[in-house]
Design an enzyme around this catalytic site. Structure first.
Site, PDB file in Angstrom:
ATOM      1  CG  ASP A  62      -1.863   1.174   1.269  1.00 53.95           C
ATOM      2  OD1 ASP A  62      -1.961   1.898   0.261  1.00 53.95           O
ATOM      3  OD2 ASP A  62      -2.499   1.384   2.320  1.00 53.95           O
ATOM      4  CB  CYS A 101      -4.327   6.813  -2.441  1.00 51.14           C
ATOM      5  SG  CYS A 101      -2.608   7.369  -2.530  1.00 51.14           S
TER       6      CYS A 101
END
Length: 414
Positions: free
Chosen positions: A346, A372
């Site tokens: 991530d 993201c």
């Protein structure tokens, strides 16, 4: 600058309406597809002056600070768009990014965000001659729009805007703009001011007294240094309590975090040895440690220490080891990766290209990728697909309500 009438054909990646012209696209904030608007045009940007045909998908914004006029808050860009087309727009951001790399996996429906869920907000702040401003910048400017409400923020943050403002005012040493990151934790608000000049002893005492006179404040810090900590801020990662460093990254909403975690954990399944890269304070590592041995790798020392402390002080977890390592400059190589059944990563918005190239050369069977930024995620997934991995699913997750930002979780196998 010129005035002209245009028809909006689609939404751009930033949520602006786009009209086509002989000289290329014109980007028009606050305009929606199907609308005919008169704009003041400056190059390839236009400001709405009037609307002659409005979209049936236009709705009344919830927040008084959302408006196309000169006093508009820039925190949201899509409050005026109805739910169904808004959610389709968010999902399309992920689909289009994947298509740009030739990838056409299953993209599930958007995991939606709702008003009042944001537990983490970053405010701009500045002292003026007559007032103290706390709010968000007007879009594409440094002008701070001071706010009295925020429908995306949690009720716990909104109810304490005056307290946040008082703390900011006690810290402001001049007229410079600085940031105040507010995280709602189980024990109160964690308030981290950054971008300020060093405080004098007198200013420290005054700010400390201000915090002590307020209710619901767990910690206040300046430029990463704790000023006062009446209570240790705690957040819950799947039943494991963690005290994150001052101003550290956390997922913006607990609902989105739990959706990501559920996807990751269900995919990792019965893996016994899991590698968590860009682990932060343990969002995934501490949840995974319920059933697997976990090695957590993170480039910043303070979040890693928070993760390690939580793991050591929580009963019922499998062994968790930690490693401070810059995965951009020194990614883990196949020789190191061979000891793991599954990997989770991530990364920040820049993605994980260098590390993904090494994973692509490894024999790891199961991958969960969280991002993201759909653009860098698509680039990284393309590397893995070219190396023989198959994308089982991609799930877009909204935790930045009414903005053009979207998370995604991709699950892969080889």
């Amino acid at each position: 600058m010129s005035t002209e009438t245009v028809t909006i054909t689609r939404l751009g990646a930033q949520g602006h309406g786009i009209a086509e012209s002989e000289k290329g696209p014109i980007y028009v904030p606050y305009a929606l597809p199907g609308e005919t608007v008169a704009i003041a045009r400056n190059g390839n940007h236009g400001a709405v002056m009037s609307t002659s045909i409005a979209s049936p998908n236009r709705i009344e914004p919830l927040c008084r600070h959302f408006s196309p006029d000169r006093d508009a808050c820039g925190g949201c860009s899509l409050q005026h768009l109805a739910d169904a087309p808004y959610r389709a727009f968010k999902r399309a951001l992920v689909i289009d990014a994947l298509k740009s790399k030739g990838l056409t996996p299953e993209v599930r429906e958007l995991v939606v965000a709702n008003p009042g869920e944001r537990r983490r907000a970053v405010f701009s702040a500045r002292r003026t001659e007559k007032d103290f401003l706390l709010g968000f910048n007007r879009a594409e400017t440094n002008h701070i729009v001071s706010i009295e409400e925020c429908p995306i923020a949690s009720p716990g943050i909104v109810a304490r805007l005056d307290a946040i403002r008082a703390i900011g005012q006690s810290l402001a040493t001049g007229s410079e703009t600085f940031r105040i990151t507010v995280l709602e934790t189980l024990s109160g608000l964690d308030i981290a001011a950054e971008g300020l000049k060093p405080l004098s002893d007198k200013q420290r005492r005054a700010a400390t007294e201000t915090v002590l006179g307020l209710k619901g404040i767990a910690r206040a810090s300046v430029n990463g240094e704790i000023l006062i900590e009446p209570q240790k801020p705690l957040i819950d990662f799947g039943g494991v309590k963690v005290s994150p460093p001052a101003g550290a990254f956390t997922q913006a909403t607990k609902q989105a975090e739990e959706a990501m975690a559920e996807l990751v954990l269900s995919h990792i399944g019965k893996a016994k040895r899991v590698l968590d890269l860009f682990a932060g304070s343990g969002t995934f590592a501490l949840r995974l440690a319920r059933t697997a041995k976990v090695h957590a790798v993170e480039g910043e020392e303070k979040p890693l220490k928070a993760l390690d402390h939580a793991a050591r002080n929580t009963q019922g977890l499998k062994p968790v080891t930690v490693e401070k390592r810059d995965l951009y400059r020194r990614p883990m190589i196949p020789m190191e990766l061979k000891n793991y059944d599954a990997v989770v990563f991530d990364p920040p918005r820049a993605g994980a290209e260098a590390q993904v190239k090494e994973i692509a050369r490894s024999n790891i069977k199961t991958i969960a990728a969280v991002s993201c930024n759909p653009i860098t995620l698509a680039r990284d997934l393309k590397i893995l697909v070219d190396a023989g991995y198959k994308i089982r699913s991609v799930t877009p997750i909204d935790q930045f309500l009414w903005s053009p930002h979207v998370e995604a979780a991709a699950l892969l196998e080889k």
